[in-house]
Design an enzyme around this catalytic site. Structure first.
Site, PDB file in Angstrom:
ATOM      1  N   ASP A  74      48.739  60.827  68.873  1.00  0.00           N
ATOM      2  CA  ASP A  74      48.602  59.407  69.156  1.00  0.00           C
ATOM      3  C   ASP A  74      49.818  58.950  69.950  1.00  0.00           C
ATOM      4  OD1 ASP A  74      50.613  59.303  67.149  1.00  0.00           O
ATOM      5  OD2 ASP A  74      49.065  59.106  65.617  1.00  0.00           O
ATOM      6  N   ASP A  76      52.689  55.846  70.329  1.00  0.00           N
ATOM      7  CA  ASP A  76      53.328  54.701  69.691  1.00  0.00           C
ATOM      8  C   ASP A  76      54.214  53.982  70.700  1.00  0.00           C
ATOM      9  OD1 ASP A  76      52.129  55.455  67.314  1.00  0.00           O
ATOM     10  OD2 ASP A  76      53.873  56.575  66.618  1.00  0.00           O
ATOM     11  N   ASP A 158      64.735  58.649  62.275  1.00  0.00           N
ATOM     12  CA  ASP A 158      65.147  59.719  61.373  1.00  0.00           C
ATOM     13  C   ASP A 158      65.741  60.923  62.093  1.00  0.00           C
ATOM     14  OD1 ASP A 158      62.708  60.428  62.481  1.00  0.00           O
ATOM     15  OD2 ASP A 158      61.654  60.608  60.572  1.00  0.00           O
TER      16      ASP A 158
END
Length: 464
Positions: A74, A76, A158
């Site tokens: 996907d 983002d 992260d």
């Protein structure tokens, strides 16, 4: 492959002490990403937000995967616009989430996720404003709606390989955390202090393992070191969230490698404590059975065949079940009730860690229950079992047990022949059973040595 992709990176990347304020900028000549590889809807969102005066970039996994020549799952978008401002720009947008508020922009079946730039989380006990996040006593982030600028957003992500921002308009990549360097060197590295980042969200330990398995990367030593001692913090994570994380770990096509890493880093015990105990008590059988089940799952995913979590969880938990059944039988309980009671207790215990939905726990019990019923074939029982909707999954599970070296007195071969036999041949097989008085013989437990390396058919491993 990576050397070809980054063909212009023949000199080391410039390492910035303050990479959050001076990103590495990769022009279209320095990276392999082409605009045509990207969802046109994602591109249109970025362009529209930029035209409205906001900053907007493609970010995270899609940029990482494109650099690795992997088709992104996907796309983002990260932007300086708040969720309310994004929603005002798109009539087909919907704000979702509480812990992490973001916007889903719908284009038919395709959904583009748009997130506002976030900042680092305050260390004080009291939030400074209503937008800011809060932590629990161990430092875990409870809400994550601290808005910031682009540089802040890069530093609070992260892993370095997920802190890459691509602008499809200028076709430039902004690299704030030397993520391109770590991609070229096959490294999973946390941004910031690893202990603090794991304390903020212990699921990052699982994400480190998942990315390492998916990309065949190594976890950088400072990122790996705290996992062993901080693994118990996964006990603070809601069991429903852990269920979703476990599906990501094992149903993405690289479950075998993932399982090995979970064992190596002491994370399996936090997710499946009964399985980890069985691995200590009976390591060869447990390891073989789980590896064979996960290999089958990976193969089915590669072949675009359906998979079901029920068979997966049945295999992961099975090694812990026989000893419990045996204890109940030693107390005088019949085999099938003993199986049912032991299965009930084991699944209830497991659901305290991982909230397995009832739509999966019921088939798990039926697959296990079938293991006690398959040896009982006299009279009309065999034909009745064949008509059972769980027969195929139970039969495949029987073959899985045999592939791990469990001795079943040829039960798998018998059922394989019975399914292929004519009616008259089936009657003869049943008569032979009666004459040998083998029908009621108890199933033998696995003996050491002489492992039968026989692969299960794989049908039940993912398709019921």
């Amino acid at each position: 492959m990576l050397k070809k992709l980054f063909k212009s990176f023949r000199t080391p990347l410039r390492r910035n002490k303050h990479s959050h304020s001076t990103p590495e900028v990769l022009t279209s000549h320095q990276h392999p990403i082409k605009r045509g590889q990207i969802s046109r809807y994602a591109v249109s969102i970025v362009e529209r937000l930029q035209n409205a005066g906001y900053q907007a970039y493609l970010v995270g996994g899609c940029v990482r995967d494109l650099l690795l020549d992997i088709d992104p799952k996907d796309f983002d978008v990260a932007t300086s616009a708040t969720p309310e401002q994004v929603k005002a720009e798109f009539r087909n947008a919907r704000i979702i989430g509480r812990r992490f508020r973001l916007v889903h922009v719908h284009f038919g079946r395709e959904i583009i996720e748009v997130a506002t730039f976030r900042a680092n989380h305050p260390q004080g006990d009291e939030p400074q404003n209503s937008n800011q996040s809060s932590r629990n006593e161990s430092g875990r982030i409870l809400r994550d709606n601290v808005y910031g600028n682009l540089e802040d957003d890069a530093q609070r992500r992260d892993f370095t390989i997920n802190a890459l921002y691509y602008d499809p308009v200028s076709e430039r990549i902004l690299d704030y955390a030397n993520g391109a360097h770590d991609i070229r060197n096959n490294l999973i590295r946390l941004i910031g202090d690893p202990t603090q980042r794991y304390q903020e969200d212990p699921v990052r330990m699982l994400r480190a393992v998942r990315f390492a398995a998916k990309l065949d990367f190594d976890i950088e030593k400072h990122t790996a070191a705290p996992i062993y001692t901080l693994a118990p913090m996964l006990g603070e994570i809601p069991s429903a969230r852990l269920f979703e994380e476990v599906l990501k770990l094992f149903l993405a096509g690289y479950a075998v490698f993932t399982y090995d890493l979970l064992v190596d880093y002491g994370l399996l015990e936090q997710l499946f404590p009964a399985t980890a105990k069985a691995l200590r008590d009976n390591p060869d059988y447990t390891d073989d059975l789980i590896h064979n089940a996960l290999s089958n799952t990976d193969l089915r995913i590669q072949q675009n065949k359906p998979v079901t979590p029920a068979f997966l969880f049945a295999a992961l938990l099975w090694p812990a079940l026989p000893a419990r059944v045996l204890k109940l039988q030693e107390r005088g309980m019949p085999a099938i009730p003993a199986m049912q009671e032991a299965a009930h207790d084991l699944i209830n215990e497991q659901c305290q860690r991982i909230a397995i939905p009832k739509r999966f726990t019921m088939p798990i019990r039926e697959i296990w229950d079938m293991q006690e019923r398959l040896p009982r074939r006299s009279g009309k029982r065999a034909d009745q079992l064949l008509e059972n909707p769980r027969f195929r999954a139970g039969y495949d599970f029987l073959l899985l047990r045999e592939s791990a070296g469990e001795e079943t007195n040829g039960l798998g071969d018998w059922w394989t022949l019975y399914q292929e036999a004519s009616d008259s041949e089936r009657r003869n097989m049943i008569r032979d059973l009666s004459s040998s008085k083998d029908d009621s013989a108890p199933r033998k437990r696995r003996r050491g040595g002489n492992k039968r390396k026989r692969s299960p058919s794989g049908e039940g491993a993912g398709n019921e």
